[in-house]
Write a protein that holds these residues in place. Structure first.
Motif, PDB file in Angstrom:
ATOM      1  N   ALA A 139       0.831  -1.206   0.000  1.00 41.06           N
ATOM      2  CA  ALA A 139       0.000   0.000   0.000  1.00 41.06           C
ATOM      3  C   ALA A 139       0.867   1.259   0.000  1.00 41.06           C
ATOM      4  O   ALA A 139       0.588   2.225  -0.721  1.00 41.06           O
ATOM      5  CB  ALA A 139      -0.931  -0.012   1.217  1.00 41.06           C
ATOM      6  N   VAL A 140       1.930   1.250   0.803  1.00 35.05           N
ATOM      7  CA  VAL A 140       2.815   2.415   0.876  1.00 35.05           C
ATOM      8  C   VAL A 140       3.521   2.641  -0.455  1.00 35.05           C
ATOM      9  O   VAL A 140       3.551   3.768  -0.986  1.00 35.05           O
ATOM     10  CB  VAL A 140       3.847   2.253   2.008  1.00 35.05           C
ATOM     11  N   SER A 141       4.064   1.586  -1.035  1.00 34.49           N
ATOM     12  CA  SER A 141       4.828   1.754  -2.275  1.00 34.49           C
ATOM     13  C   SER A 141       3.925   2.158  -3.436  1.00 34.49           C
ATOM     14  O   SER A 141       4.307   2.971  -4.280  1.00 34.49           O
ATOM     15  CB  SER A 141       5.598   0.473  -2.613  1.00 34.49           C
ATOM     16  N   SER A 142       2.711   1.605  -3.482  1.00 40.79           N
ATOM     17  CA  SER A 142       1.781   1.966  -4.552  1.00 40.79           C
ATOM     18  C   SER A 142       1.344   3.421  -4.424  1.00 40.79           C
ATOM     19  O   SER A 142       1.278   4.154  -5.420  1.00 40.79           O
ATOM     20  CB  SER A 142       0.553   1.047  -4.521  1.00 40.79           C
ATOM     21  N   TRP A 143       1.038   3.837  -3.194  1.00 40.71           N
ATOM     22  CA  TRP A 143       0.664   5.238  -2.984  1.00 40.71           C
ATOM     23  C   TRP A 143       1.803   6.172  -3.371  1.00 40.71           C
ATOM     24  O   TRP A 143       1.591   7.186  -4.045  1.00 40.71           O
ATOM     25  CB  TRP A 143       0.292   5.466  -1.514  1.00 40.71           C
ATOM     26  N   MET A 144       3.011   5.825  -2.967  1.00 33.98           N
ATOM     27  CA  MET A 144       4.147   6.705  -3.235  1.00 33.98           C
ATOM     28  C   MET A 144       4.430   6.789  -4.730  1.00 33.98           C
ATOM     29  O   MET A 144       4.741   7.875  -5.251  1.00 33.98           O
ATOM     30  CB  MET A 144       5.382   6.234  -2.472  1.00 33.98           C
ATOM     31  N   ALA A 145       4.288   5.665  -5.437  1.00 40.76           N
ATOM     32  CA  ALA A 145       4.504   5.696  -6.886  1.00 40.76           C
ATOM     33  C   ALA A 145       3.528   6.663  -7.545  1.00 40.76           C
ATOM     34  O   ALA A 145       3.907   7.461  -8.415  1.00 40.76           O
ATOM     35  CB  ALA A 145       4.337   4.288  -7.467  1.00 40.76           C
ATOM     36  N   GLU A 146       2.281   6.614  -7.121  1.00 37.34           N
ATOM     37  CA  GLU A 146       1.286   7.529  -7.681  1.00 37.34           C
ATOM     38  C   GLU A 146       1.574   8.966  -7.271  1.00 37.34           C
ATOM     39  O   GLU A 146       1.466   9.898  -8.077  1.00 37.34           O
ATOM     40  CB  GLU A 146      -0.107   7.123  -7.217  1.00 37.34           C
ATOM     41  N   ALA A 147       1.966   9.163  -6.010  1.00 36.88           N
ATOM     42  CA  ALA A 147       2.202  10.513  -5.494  1.00 36.88           C
ATOM     43  C   ALA A 147       3.352  11.211  -6.215  1.00 36.88           C
ATOM     44  O   ALA A 147       3.320  12.437  -6.405  1.00 36.88           O
ATOM     45  CB  ALA A 147       2.485  10.455  -3.992  1.00 36.88           C
ATOM     46  N   ILE A 148       4.363  10.450  -6.625  1.00 37.82           N
ATOM     47  CA  ILE A 148       5.521  11.076  -7.289  1.00 37.82           C
ATOM     48  C   ILE A 148       5.447  10.962  -8.807  1.00 37.82           C
ATOM     49  O   ILE A 148       6.377  11.325  -9.518  1.00 37.82           O
ATOM     50  CB  ILE A 148       6.850  10.478  -6.777  1.00 37.82           C
ATOM     51  N   GLY A 149       4.314  10.414  -9.305  1.00 32.39           N
ATOM     52  CA  GLY A 149       4.125  10.336 -10.746  1.00 32.39           C
ATOM     53  C   GLY A 149       4.912   9.242 -11.431  1.00 32.39           C
ATOM     54  O   GLY A 149       5.244   9.352 -12.616  1.00 32.39           O
ATOM     55  N   GLU A 150       5.197   8.152 -10.708  1.00 33.38           N
ATOM     56  CA  GLU A 150       5.945   7.025 -11.281  1.00 33.38           C
ATOM     57  C   GLU A 150       4.941   6.030 -11.852  1.00 33.38           C
ATOM     58  O   GLU A 150       4.358   5.214 -11.137  1.00 33.38           O
ATOM     59  CB  GLU A 150       6.797   6.366 -10.209  1.00 33.38           C
ATOM     60  N   ALA A 151       4.717   6.084 -13.168  1.00 32.22           N
ATOM     61  CA  ALA A 151       3.678   5.259 -13.803  1.00 32.22           C
ATOM     62  C   ALA A 151       4.057   3.789 -13.871  1.00 32.22           C
ATOM     63  O   ALA A 151       3.197   2.915 -13.800  1.00 32.22           O
ATOM     64  CB  ALA A 151       3.387   5.784 -15.213  1.00 32.22           C
ATOM     65  N   THR A 152       5.350   3.518 -14.043  1.00 28.07           N
ATOM     66  CA  THR A 152       5.805   2.124 -14.148  1.00 28.07           C
ATOM     67  C   THR A 152       6.943   1.890 -13.168  1.00 28.07           C
ATOM     68  O   THR A 152       8.119   1.843 -13.566  1.00 28.07           O
ATOM     69  CB  THR A 152       6.251   1.793 -15.585  1.00 28.07           C
ATOM     70  N   PRO A 153       6.651   1.780 -11.890  1.00 29.62           N
ATOM     71  CA  PRO A 153       7.712   1.561 -10.901  1.00 29.62           C
ATOM     72  C   PRO A 153       8.449   0.253 -11.161  1.00 29.62           C
ATOM     73  O   PRO A 153       7.891  -0.698 -11.707  1.00 29.62           O
ATOM     74  CB  PRO A 153       6.949   1.513  -9.574  1.00 29.62           C
ATOM     75  N   ARG A 154       9.706   0.221 -10.773  1.00 26.86           N
ATOM     76  CA  ARG A 154      10.546  -0.957 -11.016  1.00 26.86           C
ATOM     77  C   ARG A 154       9.946  -2.216 -10.414  1.00 26.86           C
ATOM     78  O   ARG A 154       9.996  -3.289 -10.999  1.00 26.86           O
ATOM     79  CB  ARG A 154      11.939  -0.721 -10.442  1.00 26.86           C
ATOM     80  N   ARG A 155       9.391  -2.081  -9.230  1.00 28.30           N
ATOM     81  CA  ARG A 155       8.716  -3.208  -8.585  1.00 28.30           C
ATOM     82  C   ARG A 155       7.317  -2.765  -8.202  1.00 28.30           C
ATOM     83  O   ARG A 155       7.110  -1.671  -7.697  1.00 28.30           O
ATOM     84  CB  ARG A 155       9.479  -3.669  -7.344  1.00 28.30           C
ATOM     85  N   ARG A 156       6.336  -3.638  -8.437  1.00 29.54           N
ATOM     86  CA  ARG A 156       4.955  -3.330  -8.073  1.00 29.54           C
ATOM     87  C   ARG A 156       4.375  -4.535  -7.352  1.00 29.54           C
ATOM     88  O   ARG A 156       4.590  -5.683  -7.761  1.00 29.54           O
ATOM     89  CB  ARG A 156       4.113  -2.996  -9.301  1.00 29.54           C
ATOM     90  N   VAL A 157       3.664  -4.267  -6.286  1.00 25.67           N
ATOM     91  CA  VAL A 157       3.102  -5.330  -5.461  1.00 25.67           C
ATOM     92  C   VAL A 157       1.605  -5.118  -5.339  1.00 25.67           C
ATOM     93  O   VAL A 157       1.141  -3.994  -5.132  1.00 25.67           O
ATOM     94  CB  VAL A 157       3.718  -5.345  -4.051  1.00 25.67           C
ATOM     95  N   PHE A 158       0.842  -6.198  -5.477  1.00 21.95           N
ATOM     96  CA  PHE A 158      -0.599  -6.152  -5.273  1.00 21.95           C
ATOM     97  C   PHE A 158      -0.935  -7.041  -4.083  1.00 21.95           C
ATOM     98  O   PHE A 158      -0.352  -8.110  -3.910  1.00 21.95           O
ATOM     99  CB  PHE A 158      -1.345  -6.636  -6.513  1.00 21.95           C
ATOM    100  N   ALA A 159      -1.870  -6.591  -3.281  1.00 19.36           N
ATOM    101  CA  ALA A 159      -2.225  -7.346  -2.083  1.00 19.36           C
ATOM    102  C   ALA A 159      -3.733  -7.405  -1.939  1.00 19.36           C
ATOM    103  O   ALA A 159      -4.461  -6.543  -2.439  1.00 19.36           O
ATOM    104  CB  ALA A 159      -1.603  -6.693  -0.845  1.00 19.36           C
ATOM    105  N   GLY A 160      -4.217  -8.421  -1.249  1.00 18.65           N
ATOM    106  CA  GLY A 160      -5.646  -8.560  -1.012  1.00 18.65           C
ATOM    107  C   GLY A 160      -5.908  -9.255   0.309  1.00 18.65           C
ATOM    108  O   GLY A 160      -5.032  -9.906   0.877  1.00 18.65           O
TER     109      GLY A 160
END
Length: 529
Positions: A190-211
């Motif tokens: 959640a933190v990394s996804s939010w931060m990627a969006e907040a800084i405008g990183e459309a394709t971050p090097r690593r992306r994690v999905f959780a449920g």
């Protein structure tokens, strides 16, 4: 590593105080020493429960606005020490480190803070540091330490202690450790996804999905496949947010098809018109709008009555009794709507197996978001298809322009085509689908199949001719050759909406002019695979 581990000392430090005092009282009654921090300690003292501050244990006060309080060897040593390792035991004795047998932590509400639209600095301050560090330490040492991160596991812990004379089993500690690592993993995601969006990183090097597990399912698409339904914590209305009022448990296919139906019907503003979508195998077999839900449902049903049997019905207004009565006339798997009145609930109560779901609202189909799917060895991630087109976005490319009624049907057909598997052809008349061709390898075949369905329904309804006569037709992607367009014209279409952009657009436009069709380009494609 032993099976049974005694519980003599516990560290309780939680953001969500639900059930905290009840848990602490039960532990204290067993003679467990309770350590705590900040607000948790105050809550326990106010309830009359004896508690020792972590600051007293470590000899250091909480500092830096609470950022530093548990990051200390006397905390992490107490969690990480192996009780059956002589070297670890000696180090504990030398440095005055007491073992901690139970850690109960739930984290700063980062996800809730983001959901409320907090600013960047506030979100940063709600990133928990000490909590995840303690959770990982305790979970790693699950051979001796029990770790709880969810309120719903408090009762299970107390039952475990009751069954084992104040001790926990290795199996229980392992299960709690797995849950703990999943929680910290989801938190970091959640933190990394939010931060990627907040800084405008459309394709971050690593992306994690959780449920989070919503329910186990009897099986997946087929009986030999295991399956479960997880929710991602978003507040987007839909199946995950719906309340099931009656019926059997949802299956994997039910959830998938209901999601498709609800996303489609959400395209239609309930303040403008009532809408109904009937879905079968993730494709619409009928969509209609009208002055009432009943009229919308009957128009959708009359597109393809055969396929509607055993389908999923989605409505854009609260379900009423008259519409419920009509839906109940045939076997329907699921009905989903933003509410249901008392009459509708009473009528459906007679259909014990029919699942009725109500949602808090419709989904915002133009809202941003991500969609992903698994492929062998990876994930495909893309923006959700939230593209929309209105009258001002369309370009008339033929000699004949659509009139106002045709334009309304064209835009209706375009909304539906967005939700039909490619290659998609959708015939519409009077704001209702009259033929749908989905998922074919050739656009010509989709046009033919949709027209054939319309012919069959005309026979079933006793109509003198198929409703494709005078219809509007939508294609989700451009016509690469005139042949698909000409098949639509042969079925009786009077106007066409398509993206345009083919190398042979000029040929297709010329064929439309020769056939007397009005055609508009959207400049936007809606492939759906």
């Amino acid at each position: 590593m032993t099976d049974l581990a005694p519980l003599r000392r516990a560290l309780l430090s939680v953001s969500d105080k639900t059930g905290l005092t009840d848990l602490a009282q039960a532990l204290a009654a067993r003679g467990v020493e309770i350590l705590s921090t900040g607000g948790s300690a105050r809550t326990l003292r106010e309830a009359g429960i004896a508690v020792r501050d972590v600051a007293d244990l470590t000899g250091f006060p909480e500092m830096m606005d609470g950022r530093v309080k548990t990051l200390h060897p006397k905390v992490h040593g107490g969690l990480l020490a192996l009780r059956d390792d002589a070297g670890h035991v000696a180090a504990m004795e030398e440095h005055g480190i007491a073992p901690i047998d139970l850690l109960v932590v739930n984290l700063y509400p980062f996800e809730d803070t983001v959901a409320k639209g907090a600013d960047y600095e506030t979100c940063i301050e709600n990133i928990d540091i000490g909590g995840p560090a303690m959770i990982r330490a305790a979970a790693k040492n699950h051979g001796h330490v029990t770790t709880l991160v969810d309120v719903e596991d408090y009762g299970a812990l107390l039952a475990e202690l009751e069954a084992n004379d104040g001790q926990t089993t290795l199996a229980f500690r392992r299960r709690m450790a797995q849950i703990a690592y999943a929680r910290t993993g989801a938190y970091d995601a959640a933190v990394s996804s939010w931060m990627a969006e907040a800084i405008g990183e459309a394709t971050p090097r690593r992306r994690v999905f959780a449920g989070t597990l919503a329910q186990g399912l009897r099986y997946g698409e087929n009986p030999h496949q295991g399956a479960a339904f997880y929710v991602d914590g978003s507040d987007r209305p839909g199946v995950a947010q719906a309340e099931q009022l009656q019926g059997k448990a949802l299956s994997y296919n039910n959830i998938n098809d209901t999601d498709a139906a609800f996303e489609l019907v959400s395209e239609f503003d309930p303040g403008v018109e009532a809408a109904c979508a009937i879905i079968k195998h993730a494709n619409p077999c009928g969509v209609g709008t009208g002055i009432s839900l009943l009229s919308a449902y009957r128009k959708a049903f009359d597109c393809d009555r055969t396929s509607a049997f055993g389908g999923i019905v989605a409505l854009n207004r609260p379900l009423d009794g008259a519409t419920a009565e009509a839906i109940a006339e045939i076997f329907t798997e699921v009905v989903i709507a933003p509410g249901a009145d008392a009459d509708a609930r009473t009528i459906f109560a007679r259909k014990k197996n029919l699942r009725l779901l109500v949602t808090p609202a419709l989904a915002a189909t133009d809202a941003p978001g991500l969609a992903w799917r698994q492929v062998s060895g990876g994930l495909l991630v893309q923006d959700r298809d939230n593209g929309v087109r209105g009258p001002d976005d369309l370009k008339v490319v033929t000699k004949k322009a659509p009139d106002a009624d045709q334009m309304a049907d064209l835009l209706f057909a375009w909304k539906v085509a967005k939700h039909v598997k490619s290659n998609a052809i959708v015939y519409v008349r009077d704001r209702a689908t009259v033929g749908v061709g989905a998922g074919q390898m050739s656009r010509v075949d989709s046009a033919l199949i949709a027209a054939k369905k319309a012919e069959r329904m005309a026979e079933d309804l006793g109509l003198p001719e198929p409703l494709t006569r005078g219809s509007a037709v939508a294609s989700d992607a451009f016509f690469p050759f005139p042949d698909g367009l000409l098949e639509a014209a042969a079925a009786g279409a009077s106007c066409v909406i398509q993206p345009g952009g083919s190398m042979r657009d000029d040929e297709v436009i010329a064929a439309a002019d020769e056939a007397g069709l009005a055609m508009v380009f959207t400049g936007m494609r809606h492939f759906r695979h």
